[in-house]
Design a protein around this motif. Structure first.
Motif, PDB file in Angstrom:
ATOM      1  N   GLU A 287     -11.134   6.663   1.057  1.00 57.12           N
ATOM      2  CA  GLU A 287     -10.177   6.949   2.124  1.00 57.12           C
ATOM      3  C   GLU A 287      -8.779   6.461   1.785  1.00 57.12           C
ATOM      4  OE1 GLU A 287      -9.817   5.853   6.840  1.00 57.12           O
ATOM      5  OE2 GLU A 287     -11.636   6.847   6.124  1.00 57.12           O
ATOM      6  N   ALA A 288      -8.666   5.234   1.275  1.00 58.60           N
ATOM      7  CA  ALA A 288      -7.342   4.680   0.962  1.00 58.60           C
ATOM      8  C   ALA A 288      -6.694   5.386  -0.224  1.00 58.60           C
ATOM      9  CB  ALA A 288      -7.462   3.183   0.667  1.00 58.60           C
ATOM     10  N   GLY A 289      -7.511   6.034  -1.042  1.00 63.23           N
ATOM     11  CA  GLY A 289      -7.005   6.662  -2.260  1.00 63.23           C
ATOM     12  C   GLY A 289      -6.106   7.859  -2.053  1.00 63.23           C
ATOM     13  N   VAL A 290      -5.974   8.329  -0.832  1.00 56.89           N
ATOM     14  CA  VAL A 290      -5.022   9.418  -0.573  1.00 56.89           C
ATOM     15  C   VAL A 290      -3.584   8.913  -0.639  1.00 56.89           C
ATOM     16  CG1 VAL A 290      -6.677  10.695   0.838  1.00 56.89           C
ATOM     17  CG2 VAL A 290      -5.107   9.081   1.948  1.00 56.89           C
ATOM     18  N   HIS A 291      -3.410   7.616  -0.731  1.00 59.23           N
ATOM     19  CA  HIS A 291      -2.073   7.021  -0.848  1.00 59.23           C
ATOM     20  C   HIS A 291      -1.331   7.647  -2.022  1.00 59.23           C
ATOM     21  CE1 HIS A 291       1.060   3.989  -1.430  1.00 59.23           C
ATOM     22  NE2 HIS A 291       0.718   3.424  -0.280  1.00 59.23           N
ATOM     23  N   PRO A 292      -0.042   7.949  -1.861  1.00 55.16           N
ATOM     24  CA  PRO A 292       0.696   8.623  -2.933  1.00 55.16           C
ATOM     25  C   PRO A 292       0.806   7.832  -4.231  1.00 55.16           C
ATOM     26  CG  PRO A 292       2.173   7.901  -1.166  1.00 55.16           C
ATOM     27  CD  PRO A 292       0.778   7.776  -0.645  1.00 55.16           C
ATOM     28  N   ASN A 293       0.609   6.525  -4.191  1.00 56.73           N
ATOM     29  CA  ASN A 293       0.685   5.741  -5.420  1.00 56.73           C
ATOM     30  C   ASN A 293      -0.588   5.802  -6.253  1.00 56.73           C
ATOM     31  OD1 ASN A 293       3.314   4.858  -5.149  1.00 56.73           O
ATOM     32  ND2 ASN A 293       2.776   2.912  -4.188  1.00 56.73           N
ATOM     33  N   VAL A 294      -1.645   6.397  -5.721  1.00 57.15           N
ATOM     34  CA  VAL A 294      -2.922   6.442  -6.441  1.00 57.15           C
ATOM     35  C   VAL A 294      -2.972   7.665  -7.354  1.00 57.15           C
ATOM     36  CG1 VAL A 294      -5.422   6.599  -6.232  1.00 57.15           C
ATOM     37  CG2 VAL A 294      -4.118   5.174  -4.630  1.00 57.15           C
ATOM     38  N   ALA A 295      -3.168   7.387  -8.650  1.00 56.69           N
ATOM     39  CA  ALA A 295      -3.222   8.462  -9.638  1.00 56.69           C
ATOM     40  C   ALA A 295      -4.643   8.778 -10.078  1.00 56.69           C
ATOM     41  CB  ALA A 295      -2.388   8.089 -10.865  1.00 56.69           C
ATOM     42  N   GLY A 296      -5.558   7.856  -9.848  1.00 52.45           N
ATOM     43  CA  GLY A 296      -6.944   8.061 -10.244  1.00 52.45           C
ATOM     44  C   GLY A 296      -7.833   7.021  -9.604  1.00 52.45           C
ATOM     45  N   LEU A 297      -9.133   7.314  -9.559  1.00 52.92           N
ATOM     46  CA  LEU A 297     -10.112   6.462  -8.885  1.00 52.92           C
ATOM     47  C   LEU A 297     -11.219   6.078  -9.850  1.00 52.92           C
ATOM     48  CD1 LEU A 297     -10.450   8.869  -5.851  1.00 52.92           C
ATOM     49  CD2 LEU A 297      -9.228   6.695  -5.752  1.00 52.92           C
ATOM     50  N   VAL A 298     -11.642   4.812  -9.781  1.00 51.33           N
ATOM     51  CA  VAL A 298     -12.779   4.361 -10.587  1.00 51.33           C
ATOM     52  C   VAL A 298     -13.808   3.746  -9.644  1.00 51.33           C
ATOM     53  CG1 VAL A 298     -13.587   2.840 -12.414  1.00 51.33           C
ATOM     54  CG2 VAL A 298     -11.339   3.930 -12.619  1.00 51.33           C
ATOM     55  N   TYR A 299     -15.014   4.295  -9.667  1.00 51.94           N
ATOM     56  CA  TYR A 299     -16.115   3.852  -8.818  1.00 51.94           C
ATOM     57  C   TYR A 299     -17.063   3.001  -9.667  1.00 51.94           C
ATOM     58  CZ  TYR A 299     -14.579   7.215  -5.284  1.00 51.94           C
ATOM     59  OH  TYR A 299     -13.852   7.899  -4.331  1.00 51.94           O
ATOM     60  N   VAL A 300     -17.244   1.735  -9.288  1.00 53.96           N
ATOM     61  CA  VAL A 300     -18.080   0.804 -10.040  1.00 53.96           C
ATOM     62  C   VAL A 300     -19.367   0.558  -9.255  1.00 53.96           C
ATOM     63  CG1 VAL A 300     -18.181  -1.473 -11.118  1.00 53.96           C
ATOM     64  CG2 VAL A 300     -16.001  -0.238 -11.031  1.00 53.96           C
ATOM     65  N   SER A 301     -20.450   1.263  -9.654  1.00 54.85           N
ATOM     66  CA  SER A 301     -21.690   1.265  -8.858  1.00 54.85           C
ATOM     67  C   SER A 301     -21.327   1.332  -7.377  1.00 54.85           C
ATOM     68  CB  SER A 301     -22.548   0.028  -9.154  1.00 54.85           C
ATOM     69  OG  SER A 301     -23.412   0.273 -10.241  1.00 54.85           O
ATOM     70  N   ALA A 302     -20.590   2.381  -7.045  1.00 53.23           N
ATOM     71  CA  ALA A 302     -19.926   2.437  -5.743  1.00 53.23           C
ATOM     72  C   ALA A 302     -20.319   3.657  -4.931  1.00 53.23           C
ATOM     73  CB  ALA A 302     -18.408   2.425  -5.938  1.00 53.23           C
ATOM     74  N   LEU A 303     -20.186   3.497  -3.637  1.00 56.65           N
ATOM     75  CA  LEU A 303     -20.402   4.576  -2.682  1.00 56.65           C
ATOM     76  C   LEU A 303     -19.250   5.571  -2.737  1.00 56.65           C
ATOM     77  CD1 LEU A 303     -21.512   2.038  -0.042  1.00 56.65           C
ATOM     78  CD2 LEU A 303     -22.953   3.996  -0.649  1.00 56.65           C
ATOM     79  N   ALA A 304     -19.556   6.845  -2.490  1.00 59.57           N
ATOM     80  CA  ALA A 304     -18.522   7.878  -2.567  1.00 59.57           C
ATOM     81  C   ALA A 304     -18.791   8.979  -1.545  1.00 59.57           C
ATOM     82  CB  ALA A 304     -18.466   8.468  -3.974  1.00 59.57           C
ATOM     83  N   PRO A 305     -18.585   8.678  -0.270  1.00 59.58           N
ATOM     84  CA  PRO A 305     -18.796   9.697   0.763  1.00 59.58           C
ATOM     85  C   PRO A 305     -17.702  10.757   0.751  1.00 59.58           C
ATOM     86  CG  PRO A 305     -17.911   7.704   1.735  1.00 59.58           C
ATOM     87  CD  PRO A 305     -18.175   7.387   0.294  1.00 59.58           C
ATOM     88  N   ASP A 306     -17.946  11.823   1.455  1.00 59.50           N
ATOM     89  CA  ASP A 306     -16.948  12.883   1.626  1.00 59.50           C
ATOM     90  C   ASP A 306     -16.294  12.707   2.991  1.00 59.50           C
ATOM     91  OD1 ASP A 306     -15.407  15.122   1.200  1.00 59.50           O
ATOM     92  OD2 ASP A 306     -17.104  16.517   1.057  1.00 59.50           O
ATOM     93  N   ALA A 307     -15.184  13.375   3.204  1.00 59.62           N
ATOM     94  CA  ALA A 307     -14.543  13.358   4.515  1.00 59.62           C
ATOM     95  C   ALA A 307     -15.514  13.914   5.556  1.00 59.62           C
ATOM     96  CB  ALA A 307     -13.264  14.185   4.482  1.00 59.62           C
ATOM     97  N   GLY A 308     -15.581  13.245   6.696  1.00 59.38           N
ATOM     98  CA  GLY A 308     -16.477  13.667   7.749  1.00 59.38           C
ATOM     99  C   GLY A 308     -17.863  13.058   7.644  1.00 59.38           C
TER     100      GLY A 308
END
Length: 240
Positions: free
Chosen positions: A79-100
């Motif tokens: 959710e926070a990754g929509v911030h304009p300063n975010v260029a990429g995401l790294v998930y470390v054994s992490a949850l990754a839900p979709d919007a909704g």
């Protein structure tokens, strides 16, 4: 961010039952390679509060950043990754839900994890059961180090897992995933499914759920790869 277009900002987001200090080894490895690393301290009181804490740190970045989340932190960076300063995401054994979706929905259809046991108090906050902590969270740490983590764990408001995610940054931004093959917090099939669904570049590594500590070298290497790749994609987009 350096002036030659490289992405050198990294923001690290911890998960449930932990705090930002667990990122120390990753921090040391990245800063030694010239990266500017910031660590979020999630209150673990609500999804909105954790996203707000992450957004405050993202606001402080002087340019594009790679946003990294471990475990519950994956929901937060989604959710926070929509911030304009975010260029990429790294998930470390992490949850990754979709919007909704909620975080709880990610578990549906996957095997239970009997070694990862949460005791929930009357106030709705959960701690990992201490006598299962070593096996369930940090099996590849020494007993002494696992005991310290167990005794310093931060409880999470269990309601966060039923909070609906409002946006999914992975739909618009490149993603990477580091998955611990001996993780006892999640069914392995669940981790692979989530990372595959978001189109992440997946790195599998032998390790427990505490891979952000025990496999810090691999995690740091993937973050560096993400930073270089995201910078390259950004440069190519400008040229085209």
């Amino acid at each position: 961010m350096s002036t030659n277009g490289e992405i050198t900002n990294v923001v690290l987001v911890h998960g449930a039952f932990a705090d930002g200090s667990g990122w120390r080894r990753v921090y040391d490895l990245l800063t030694a390679r010239g990266y500017r690393v910031s660590i979020v301290q999630n209150p673990l009181t609500s999804l909105a509060d954790d996203v707000a804490a992450t957004t405050r740190v993202l606001d402080l970045q002087d340019g594009p950043a790679i946003l990294v989340g471990h475990s519950w932190g994956g929901t937060v960076i989604t959710e926070a990754g929509v911030h304009p300063n975010v260029a990429g995401l790294v998930y470390v054994s992490a949850l990754a839900p979709d919007a909704g979706e909620t975080t709880s929905q990610q578990y549906e259809g996957f095997a239970e994890t009997p070694e990862f046991v949460i005791d929930v108090g009357e106030d709705g906050y959960g701690f990992l059961r201490r006598d299962r902590f070593h096996a369930g969270f940090a099996a590849d740490l020494s007993e002494a180090d696992a005991a310290f983590l167990a005794d310093s764990q931060v409880p999470i408001n269990m309601d966060v897992f039923d909070s609906v995610v409002s946006a999914a940054a992975w739909r618009d931004k490149p993603s990477w995933a580091v998955i611990a093959t001996e993780d006892r917090a999640f069914d392995q099939a669940m981790l692979q499914h989530m990372a595959g669904r978001i189109g992440a570049d997946i790195t599998n590594v032998t390790g427990s759920h505490a891979l952000f500590i025990t496999q810090a070298d691999t995690v740091a290497d993937v973050i560096v790869t993400a930073a270089k790749s995201a910078a390259r994609e950004s440069a190519e987009a400008v040229v085209s």
